[in-house]
Design a protein around this motif. Structure first.
Motif, PDB file in Angstrom:
ATOM      1  N   PRO A  86      45.400  48.490  42.066  1.00 53.15           N
ATOM      2  CA  PRO A  86      44.654  47.498  42.787  1.00 53.15           C
ATOM      3  C   PRO A  86      44.642  46.352  41.861  1.00 53.15           C
ATOM      4  O   PRO A  86      43.294  45.905  41.195  1.00 53.15           O
ATOM      5  N   ILE A  87      45.546  45.406  41.793  1.00 50.43           N
ATOM      6  CA  ILE A  87      45.633  44.289  41.118  1.00 50.43           C
ATOM      7  C   ILE A  87      44.570  43.382  41.771  1.00 50.43           C
ATOM      8  O   ILE A  87      44.139  42.168  41.300  1.00 50.43           O
ATOM      9  N   ASN A  88      44.232  43.314  43.210  1.00 52.47           N
ATOM     10  CA  ASN A  88      43.393  42.582  43.779  1.00 52.47           C
ATOM     11  C   ASN A  88      42.009  43.430  43.194  1.00 52.47           C
ATOM     12  O   ASN A  88      41.419  44.044  44.351  1.00 52.47           O
ATOM     13  N   TYR A  89      41.617  43.088  42.139  1.00 53.07           N
ATOM     14  CA  TYR A  89      40.417  43.973  41.582  1.00 53.07           C
ATOM     15  C   TYR A  89      39.198  43.502  42.224  1.00 53.07           C
ATOM     16  O   TYR A  89      38.305  44.492  42.516  1.00 53.07           O
ATOM     17  N   SER A  90      39.040  42.489  42.879  1.00 58.00           N
ATOM     18  CA  SER A  90      37.584  42.152  43.476  1.00 58.00           C
ATOM     19  C   SER A  90      37.425  42.974  44.870  1.00 58.00           C
ATOM     20  O   SER A  90      36.238  43.245  45.308  1.00 58.00           O
ATOM     21  N   GLN A  92      39.382  45.581  45.336  1.00 55.47           N
ATOM     22  CA  GLN A  92      39.965  47.125  45.210  1.00 55.47           C
ATOM     23  C   GLN A  92      41.152  47.286  45.835  1.00 55.47           C
ATOM     24  O   GLN A  92      41.307  48.493  46.582  1.00 55.47           O
ATOM     25  N   SER A 363      38.983  37.272  35.190  1.00 56.07           N
ATOM     26  CA  SER A 363      38.888  38.508  35.462  1.00 56.07           C
ATOM     27  C   SER A 363      37.422  39.388  35.298  1.00 56.07           C
ATOM     28  O   SER A 363      36.948  40.407  35.525  1.00 56.07           O
ATOM     29  N   ASN A 503      42.258  36.351  39.772  1.00 59.95           N
ATOM     30  CA  ASN A 503      42.875  37.334  41.038  1.00 59.95           C
ATOM     31  C   ASN A 503      43.541  36.438  41.876  1.00 59.95           C
ATOM     32  O   ASN A 503      42.786  35.725  42.801  1.00 59.95           O
TER      33      ASN A 503
END
Ligand code: F6P
Length: 549
Positions: A86-90, A92, A363, A503
């Motif tokens: 989940p590199i688009n962490y905001s 998930q 991040s 992100n």
């Protein structure tokens, strides 16, 4: 996990020191001192050639920037992307657009689930529709064949497909005409629909969320337009298909599951042209050509994931951008395709880059202390030379630029293509070399003007030069070359996002304006009065005065 702040790494400080030296370099001198500079700073990947020698760099610059990429854990982040983490962490979510152009049946998973079977199933579903429409087997109400396709979508559901259709659909080639309806300006709706025959028009409603107001309003307007001519509601099945990840909303709108092409939350809108969002492209150029476009993108992915950083085209482009944007504090980056087919590429890249990297928070929620995403702008060459190039040549700002040139045209006409190429390359040379006082003086003397006039004109005839550029050279604008080019820019944006520690895959910033627009709209419809600043209040008052009921 320890807090990673790129600014506090030793290599960042080393780059600041290196920049102090580099700020005094002139590229003329770099070329004079290093005759093999082109060989050192150029490379080929996925059928594209990149010359980045006309940059204010030397070997040390590249070595330091590659160390910066290592310090930012770029290789690990590339692996994380590939692994569907989940590199688009905001939000998930994974950002796995590379899976969309992967040719094999396996290779990518998201949360342990294989995604390739779904990707290939949708691609097959596309093939069935595309082949049927192009072969004249898909019929509208009354049995007419489809001659026109309207893509209804906005942002990533419009800009990518629009640009690729413009680039790859030859006017004389078979296939339906493709139109794009994105805005809620009633003028656009009018212009797109007038002249179309409802019995021969297929609408593709493209919306990942299927909640986007503009797209829903336009889809409803299209449905009303169709039903005004069609015998009954059953015509919707023949004239509407949808592309979305919100299958429930699509069905509620009245488009059946069989007419719906899935997309997934692990694909961002601006990275989605490779999915069924590219259906208009496939209808325009045929499924085989669409496959070639995907193959070009995949070839660039292969290169990106496997080449060492210092020989990696997207990484190098990203690093050049970081060098100017963050260390030289250049605020903008220009993109100049000397290819008519790519006239909408700057608009697509604006969304790709600015929606991805227009961020100020790192991040860990910290406010970053340096500039991130540049302002992307540009237009098609040669036109640009007669429009805004004056500012690049003699203005006060540093403006790094990408030039995209083709050697061959798919429609040769006399010497047009060679003139086009010559102009693009000559601009990179002029921007790099500039024209010294001595050269300008000599030119004035040779032109025969008197000394006093020459003296007066001299400062105006000097070009400082030292404007950096990358040249991307394509053999010709084929589907594969365009696929490689788009994937190159996608990865470039990712590289920069990783190094800045942001992100690249969310876009919370576009939501606020949408919220306020709803409140203002309610007021326009007489549903209460909101609290506004004096300017907004004044504008609403003017609207009340002028609005014709
Ligand atoms: O402008 C915001 C945005 O969310 C873009 O990221 C997206 O491409 C566009 O709106 C359209 O969204 P959708 O495909 O969900 O209609």
């Amino acid at each position: 996990m320890s807090r990673y702040v790129i600014q506090h790494t030793p290599v960042w400080q080393a780059l600041i020191r290196h920049h102090r030296e580099a700020a005094d370099w002139h590229m003329r001198d770099l070329f004079a001192r290093q005759p093999d500079r082109f060989a050192r700073f150029s490379l080929t990947a996925a059928g594209l050639r990149l010359d980045y020698s006309k940059n204010r760099i030397n070997e040390e610059t590249i070595a330091l920037l590659c160390q910066l990429a290592q310090a930012a854990r770029l290789p690990q982040q590339m692996q994380a992307m590939r692994a569907g983490a989940p590199i688009n962490y905001s939000e998930q979510r994974a950002a796995l657009h590379v899976a969309l152009r992967h040719p094999e049946q396996e290779g990518y998973t998201v949360v342990g689930q294989a995604v390739m079977p779904q990707v290939h199933a949708v691609r097959e579903q596309m093939r069935v529709l595309v082949d049927a429409v192009r072969a004249g087997q898909w019929r509208g109400y009354g049995g007419a064949t489809i001659t026109d396709v309207v893509n209804i979508g906005i942002g990533g559901s419009d800009l990518g497909p629009r640009m690729v259709v413009e680039a790859l659909q030859a006017p004389e080639a078979p296939g339906p005409r493709v139109h794009f309806l994105s805005n809620i300006d009633p003028e656009q709706l009018h212009r797109v629909l007038s002249g179309l025959n409802p019995a021969r028009t297929l609408f593709i409603v493209v919306s990942k969320s299927f909640t986007t107001l503009e797209t829903r309003l336009n889809a409803e307007a299209a449905r009303t337009w169709l039903l005004a001519a069609a015998p009954d509601e059953s015509a919707i099945a023949q004239h509407f298909v949808a592309v979305s990840s919100n299958l429930t909303a699509v069905q509620a709108f009245g488009i059946a599951p069989a007419q719906t092409f899935a997309m997934w939350d692990w694909v961002g809108g601006r990275y989605s042209v490779w999915s069924a969002v590219g259906l208009s492209v496939a209808l325009a150029i045929g499924m085989d050509a669409f496959d070639a476009f995907l193959a070009g993108g995949h070839a660039m992915d292969d290169h990106f994931f496997n080449a060492p950083l210092a020989e990696n085209m997207p990484v190098l482009l990203g690093l050049m951008g970081i060098w100017y944007n963050t260390f030289f504090k250049a605020h903008t980056h220009a993109v100049m395709p000397y290819v008519h087919g790519l006239r909408s590429l700057p608009a697509h890249l604006q969304q790709l880059d600015m929606e991805s990297n227009g961020k100020r928070i790192g991040s860990h929620g910290e406010r970053l202390g340096f500039d991130t995403g540049p302002i992307i702008w540009g237009d098609v060459g040669v036109n640009v030379q007669h429009a805004f190039f004056q500012l690049l040549h003699q203005g006060t700002r540093l403006i790094p630029a990408d030039f995209i040139v083709c050697v061959n045209s798919l429609h040769e006409h006399g010497l047009h293509q060679d003139h086009l190429f010559a102009n693009g390359v000559a601009q990179t040379e002029a921007l790099m070399r500039g024209k010294t006082r001595e050269e300008a003086r000599l030119e004035l003397q040779q032109s025969g003007v008197d000394d006093a006039t020459a003296q007066r004109l001299l400062p105006h005839k000097v070009f400082p030069g030292n404007q950096p550029s990358n040249t991307l050279l394509l053999d010709a604008l084929t589907p594969a070359a365009l696929g490689a080019l788009l994937a190159l820019y996608e990865h470039k944006v990712f590289v920069q996002g990783v190094i800045w520690g942001i992100n690249s895959f969310d876009q919370w910033g576009v939501e606020y304006g949408k919220q306020l627009a709803q409140a203002v709209m309610a007021e326009l419809q007489g549903q209460g009065e909101g609290e506004h600043d004096a300017s907004t209040q004044g504008l609403l008052a003017w609207h009340r005065q002028l609005r014709q009921s």
